[in-house]
Design an enzyme around this catalytic site. Structure first.
Site, PDB file in Angstrom:
ATOM      1  N   ARG A  73       0.843  -1.194   0.000  1.00 18.16           N
ATOM      2  CA  ARG A  73       0.000   0.000   0.000  1.00 18.16           C
ATOM      3  C   ARG A  73       0.881   1.247   0.000  1.00 18.16           C
ATOM      4  O   ARG A  73       1.987   1.229   0.517  1.00 18.16           O
ATOM      5  CB  ARG A  73      -0.898   0.021   1.244  1.00 18.16           C
ATOM      6  N   TYR A 215      -1.521  -3.369  -6.963  1.00 15.54           N
ATOM      7  CA  TYR A 215      -1.194  -4.175  -5.783  1.00 15.54           C
ATOM      8  C   TYR A 215      -2.279  -4.209  -4.703  1.00 15.54           C
ATOM      9  O   TYR A 215      -2.792  -3.165  -4.300  1.00 15.54           O
ATOM     10  CB  TYR A 215       0.110  -3.650  -5.143  1.00 15.54           C
ATOM     11  N   LYS A 224      -9.437  -2.919   1.826  1.00 19.62           N
ATOM     12  CA  LYS A 224      -9.207  -1.775   2.710  1.00 19.62           C
ATOM     13  C   LYS A 224     -10.061  -0.570   2.307  1.00 19.62           C
ATOM     14  O   LYS A 224     -10.562   0.170   3.152  1.00 19.62           O
ATOM     15  CB  LYS A 224      -7.717  -1.413   2.740  1.00 19.62           C
ATOM     16  N   HIS A 244     -10.217  -3.251  11.567  1.00 26.31           N
ATOM     17  CA  HIS A 244      -9.078  -4.019  11.038  1.00 26.31           C
ATOM     18  C   HIS A 244      -8.769  -5.138  12.039  1.00 26.31           C
ATOM     19  O   HIS A 244      -7.794  -5.061  12.779  1.00 26.31           O
ATOM     20  CB  HIS A 244      -7.890  -3.061  10.875  1.00 26.31           C
ATOM     21  N   SER A 266      -0.877  -3.719  10.337  1.00 25.87           N
ATOM     22  CA  SER A 266      -0.475  -4.571   9.219  1.00 25.87           C
ATOM     23  C   SER A 266       0.819  -5.311   9.548  1.00 25.87           C
ATOM     24  O   SER A 266       1.755  -4.732  10.101  1.00 25.87           O
ATOM     25  CB  SER A 266      -0.271  -3.714   7.973  1.00 25.87           C
ATOM     26  N   CYS A 268       1.421  -7.554  11.764  1.00 27.72           N
ATOM     27  CA  CYS A 268       1.696  -7.709  13.200  1.00 27.72           C
ATOM     28  C   CYS A 268       1.009  -8.931  13.796  1.00 27.72           C
ATOM     29  O   CYS A 268       0.840  -9.023  15.005  1.00 27.72           O
ATOM     30  CB  CYS A 268       1.289  -6.450  13.949  1.00 27.72           C
ATOM     31  N   ASP A 291      -8.550 -10.497   8.829  1.00 27.59           N
ATOM     32  CA  ASP A 291      -8.110  -9.115   8.588  1.00 27.59           C
ATOM     33  C   ASP A 291      -9.169  -8.063   8.919  1.00 27.59           C
ATOM     34  O   ASP A 291      -8.821  -6.988   9.367  1.00 27.59           O
ATOM     35  CB  ASP A 291      -7.678  -8.964   7.120  1.00 27.59           C
ATOM     36  N   ARG A 387       2.935 -11.820  -0.752  1.00 29.88           N
ATOM     37  CA  ARG A 387       1.629 -12.245  -0.235  1.00 29.88           C
ATOM     38  C   ARG A 387       1.107 -13.479  -0.947  1.00 29.88           C
ATOM     39  O   ARG A 387       1.465 -13.743  -2.089  1.00 29.88           O
ATOM     40  CB  ARG A 387       0.605 -11.113  -0.437  1.00 29.88           C
TER      41      ARG A 387
HETATM   42  P1  GTP Z   1      -1.697  -7.901   7.395  1.00 28.73           P
HETATM   43  O1  GTP Z   1      -2.166  -8.951   6.441  1.00 28.73           O
HETATM   44  O2  GTP Z   1      -0.675  -6.993   6.817  1.00 28.73           O
HETATM   45  O3  GTP Z   1      -2.806  -7.127   8.016  1.00 28.73           O
HETATM   46  O4  GTP Z   1      -0.831  -8.679   8.533  1.00 28.73           O
HETATM   47  P2  GTP Z   1      -1.231  -9.581   9.792  1.00 28.73           P
HETATM   48  O5  GTP Z   1      -1.556  -8.717  10.969  1.00 28.73           O
HETATM   49  O6  GTP Z   1      -2.226 -10.596   9.404  1.00 28.73           O
HETATM   50  O7  GTP Z   1       0.161 -10.299  10.153  1.00 28.73           O
HETATM   51  P3  GTP Z   1       0.641 -11.819   9.963  1.00 28.73           P
HETATM   52  O8  GTP Z   1      -0.120 -12.775  10.824  1.00 28.73           O
HETATM   53  O9  GTP Z   1       0.676 -12.116   8.517  1.00 28.73           O
HETATM   54  O10 GTP Z   1       2.107 -11.748  10.530  1.00 28.73           O
HETATM   55  C1  GTP Z   1       3.075 -10.866  10.001  1.00 28.73           C
HETATM   56  C2  GTP Z   1       4.447 -11.286  10.407  1.00 28.73           C
HETATM   57  O11 GTP Z   1       4.541 -11.354  11.827  1.00 28.73           O
HETATM   58  C3  GTP Z   1       4.845 -12.658   9.883  1.00 28.73           C
HETATM   59  O12 GTP Z   1       6.172 -12.620   9.416  1.00 28.73           O
HETATM   60  C4  GTP Z   1       4.714 -13.541  11.080  1.00 28.73           C
HETATM   61  O13 GTP Z   1       5.583 -14.637  11.010  1.00 28.73           O
HETATM   62  C5  GTP Z   1       5.037 -12.612  12.243  1.00 28.73           C
HETATM   63  N1  GTP Z   1       4.325 -13.032  13.490  1.00 28.73           N
HETATM   64  C6  GTP Z   1       3.013 -13.355  13.587  1.00 28.73           C
HETATM   65  N2  GTP Z   1       2.692 -13.739  14.842  1.00 28.73           N
HETATM   66  C7  GTP Z   1       3.833 -13.656  15.563  1.00 28.73           C
HETATM   67  C8  GTP Z   1       4.146 -13.923  16.950  1.00 28.73           C
HETATM   68  O14 GTP Z   1       3.315 -14.314  17.756  1.00 28.73           O
HETATM   69  N3  GTP Z   1       5.439 -13.694  17.332  1.00 28.73           N
HETATM   70  C9  GTP Z   1       6.386 -13.255  16.443  1.00 28.73           C
HETATM   71  N4  GTP Z   1       7.617 -13.055  16.920  1.00 28.73           N
HETATM   72  N5  GTP Z   1       6.123 -12.999  15.144  1.00 28.73           N
HETATM   73  C10 GTP Z   1       4.868 -13.194  14.711  1.00 28.73           C
HETATM   74  C1  SPV Z   2      -2.529  -4.719   5.295  1.00 31.16           C
HETATM   75  O1  SPV Z   2      -1.600  -4.018   4.885  1.00 31.16           O
HETATM   76  O2  SPV Z   2      -3.081  -4.535   6.413  1.00 31.16           O
HETATM   77  C2  SPV Z   2      -3.010  -5.843   4.460  1.00 31.16           C
HETATM   78  C3  SPV Z   2      -2.531  -5.948   3.083  1.00 31.16           C
HETATM   79  O3  SPV Z   2      -3.836  -6.618   4.920  1.00 31.16           O
HETATM   80  S1  SPV Z   2      -3.374  -4.873   1.997  1.00 31.16           S
HETATM   81  O4  SPV Z   2      -4.491  -5.586   1.425  1.00 31.16           O
HETATM   82  O5  SPV Z   2      -2.427  -4.498   0.940  1.00 31.16           O
HETATM   83  O6  SPV Z   2      -3.855  -3.721   2.712  1.00 31.16           O
HETATM   84 MN    MN Z   3      -4.411  -6.031   7.094  1.00 33.96          MN
END
Ligand code: GTP
Ligand code: SPV
Ligand code: MN
Length: 607
Positions: A73, A215, A224, A244, A266, A268, A291, A387
């Site tokens: 984004r 993207y 979003k 979110h 995002s 996290c 999400d 992704r």
């Molecule tokens: P968006 O799709 O961008 O909204 O991201 P999200 O909040 O769904 O994050 P996601 O679960 O994809 O995790 C993002 C990154 O954080 C990845 O590289 C994970 O491996 C890492 N991660 C997720 N959970 C944990 C955790 O409990 N501990 C640690 N250290 N890393 C984590």
């Molecule tokens: C985020 O950035 O929180 C995502 C990926 O889930 S996007 O769809 O690009 O916003």
């Molecule tokens: Mn997201």
């Protein structure tokens, strides 16, 4: 289907106007069928934008490599064009809507020359659900059509619900790369340069205009743009919440279930938490969404959530059989990969997939890449924001309620972010308003999910909605306070703050995270059930030292560090909020939140 066959006069007129402006070579209304999906993939393969993966290893999967400028984004090209600047608030970019439409109309003029315009009717939420909303996206990208097929419910059944005069959110999208006579993409990801990209939202007229990016969140406009930025405005006006947030179902060893949502910025950990495999014996976690959550009050006074999406657009790096086996199984087939690395036998690879790179790869830039494990400077083979787009129904732990049009009743909200210091593993708000205060001060280290920010620095990201709130964030805080007044507090979700990302002096994570987070979820569950042992502290309720069982490798002193209030750290945190965060909102900052700030400051000073 062609445009002439559309039964909805308003929709037909809107499409015809877009055709006149954008002058595509052809126009098609999408029907959402598998045949259509396959045709979209074929178009992108023929245009050398997509590589089909090994059908034995990844049946029905393809890989895309985007332009290096189009990998996330773009927050500084994202606009909330409300009529008045104050209504976009201090945290959004604003341009006068008339001026912005003028600029964008110039860009849209003739922008689809040489391409086909696809008209995508889609539903966010189960088709026909009371909480669902319909959008129509026009786009000149077959990649977008294919992704929308997975991420939303597309096609004829949506047009049926729309009828002859139903309401839809109109969404324009173009990659901003018209083709000359006889020209084709020929392996070059189409997009416009950064200063021509616009991701625009018109909150009063509920329109979305996106230009120049192909993207994810910039281009899949149901996600979003509609489900958060426009929906947050609808939610404010109609008395509900568009957040979110992941949605999960947790079941204890006695077979009792609760639903929990969590807002983390995002990249996290939402997808990971939503699909967690508990390390705690007897507990089970299932996924409703990863999400976005839309929540409305039910007749019983509780908040009910639906997942408006139908797929997962998840971060690939770090996803492995160890960290998230459910995601790994979801993406075994029928999945679109973007900006991951390609192996010699046409499978995928990324950093943190759980095994070494098998020989020579093609990296996300299309170059040969051989892993050099000793070399910390080596550029990653997969982009950090690479992704996967996978269908939710393929997720082995998808909850049976995930498409329930009535939604699922929520017992707890979690807020959190990446905080190497200060913020404990978990604490519970004393009240709804205290919880809203905690949501309003969420901070997190910046990740690779947005292009134009400095990765690693901590920024405030209230409710994980900083890039996604479609109106003034001060009014958004007020809306959360109002929701609390609307409901009977005892029926509202309890609010918790979590942090999986505390680091020790060596910079290593203290808490192992992932499946071990089930230990924290179990405490949250128990608190909602009225059991869960807690002590009251200046920042809220915290688990007693024995209330959360200790994972292997975490020492007693680690546990103490994770669960002790860092009084000095919190004083600095509060001082930063007072000096730098809250003043941004001026008179829009609800007085209840200033009062919470005073109160926590007083408690810390007396501690
Ligand atoms: P968006 O799709 O961008 O909204 O991201 P999200 O909040 O769904 O994050 P996601 O679960 O994809 O995790 C993002 C990154 O954080 C990845 O590289 C994970 O491996 C890492 N991660 C997720 N959970 C944990 C955790 O409990 N501990 C640690 N250290 N890393 C984590
Ligand atoms: C985020 O950035 O929180 C995502 C990926 O889930 S996007 O769809 O690009 O916003
Ligand atoms: Mn997201």
């Amino acid at each position: 289907m062609n445009v002439q066959e559309l039964k909805h006069a308003g929709l037909k007129k809107w499409v015809e106007e877009a055709v006149a402006l954008m002058t595509p070579d052809a126009v098609e209304v999408c029907d959402g069928t598998q045949a259509e999906y396959d045709r979209m993939i074929k178009i992108t393969v023929d245009g050398k934008l997509a590589t089909p993966l090994n059908p034995e290893k990844r049946p029905g999967c393809v890989l895309f490599r985007s332009d290096p400028s189009d990998v996330a984004r773009v927050e500084n090209r994202t606009y909330i064009a409300s009529e008045k600047e104050i209504d976009a608030g201090p945290t959004n970019n604003w341009i006068d809507p008339k001026e912005l439409k003028k600029t964008m109309k110039e860009l849209y003029t003739g922008c689809m020359k040489g391409r086909t315009m696809y008209v995508i009717p889609f539903s966010m939420g189960p088709v026909g659900s009371d909480i669902a909303k319909i959008g129509v996206e026009i786009t000149d990208s077959a990649y977008v059509v294919a992704n929308m097929h997975i991420m939303t419910r597309v096609g004829a059944k949506v047009l049926d619900v729309l009828g002859t005069d139903g309401y839809f959110v109109p969404c324009y999208h173009s990659v901003g790369k018209p083709l000359a006579q006889g020209e084709s993409d020929n392996g070059v990801w189409p997009c416009a340069p950064l200063d021509k990209k616009y991701i625009s939202h018109f909150p009063e007229t509920r329109e979305i205009w996106s230009y120049g990016s192909g993207y994810g969140g910039n281009a899949l406009l149901g996600k979003k743009c509609l489900a958060l930025r426009i929906a947050s405005v609808l939610a404010r006006d109609e008395g509900w919440l568009a957040e979110h947030m992941l949605i999960l179902k947790i079941t204890n060893p006695q077979g009792e279930s609760k639903f929990i949502t969590g807002a983390f910025p995002s990249a996290c950990g939402k997808t990971n938490l939503a699909m967690l495999v508990p390390t705690l014996p007897g507990w089970k976690v299932e996924t409703v969404g990863d999400d976005i959550a839309w929540m409305k009050f039910g007749k019983d006074g509780r908040l009910y959530a639906i997942n408006p999406e139908a797929g997962f657009f998840g971060v690939a790096p770090g996803t492995s059989m160890e960290s998230n086996p459910n995601a790994m199984h979801t993406i075994e087939k029928n999945t679109i990969f973007t900006n991951v690395a390609l192996t010699a036998d046409k499978d995928i690879w990324w950093e943190g997939i759980g095994y070494d790179a098998p020989g020579k790869l093609i990296d996300w830039n299309g170059n040969e890449w051989v892993q050099d494990k000793g070399n910390k400077e080596q550029k990653p083979a997969a982009h950090p924001n690479a992704r996967f787009t996978g269908p939710a129904k393929q997720c082995p732990c998808i909850a049976k309620e995930w498409e329930d049009p009535a939604g699922v009743p929520i017992s707890a909200f979690l807020f959190g972010g990446r905080r190497p210091k200060t913020i404990p593993l978990v604490n519970q708000a004393k009240s709804w308003i205290h919880g809203v205060f905690m949501g309003s001060i969420v901070g997190s280290e910046i990740t690779a999910a947005a292009l134009d920010l400095k990765v690693g620095t901590v920024r405030r990201d209230p409710f994980a909605m900083l890039p996604f709130c479609g109106y003034n964030m001060g009014d958004y805080f007020q809306h959360w306070i109002n929701i609390g007044k609307k409901g009977d507090e005892s029926k509202l979700p309890k609010i918790f703050f979590v942090n999986w990302f505390r680091k020790n002096a060596e910079g290593k994570f203290i808490w192992p995270g992932y499946g071990e987070n089930s230990r924290v979820l179990a405490w949250v569950f128990e608190r909602c059930a009225g059991t869960g042992k807690a002590v009251e502290t200046p920042i809220g309720f915290m688990p007693t030292m024995d209330a959360i069982s200790r994972p292997d490798g975490v020492t007693d002193s680690d546990m103490k560090e994770l669960l002790t209030v860092d009084i000095e750290g919190w004083k600095a945190e509060i001082a930063d909020i007072r000096a730098n965060h809250y003043p941004k909102f001026g008179d829009k900052l609800p007085k209840e939140l200033s009062a919470e700030l005073e109160a926590i400051e007083g408690r810390l000073n007396n501690a």
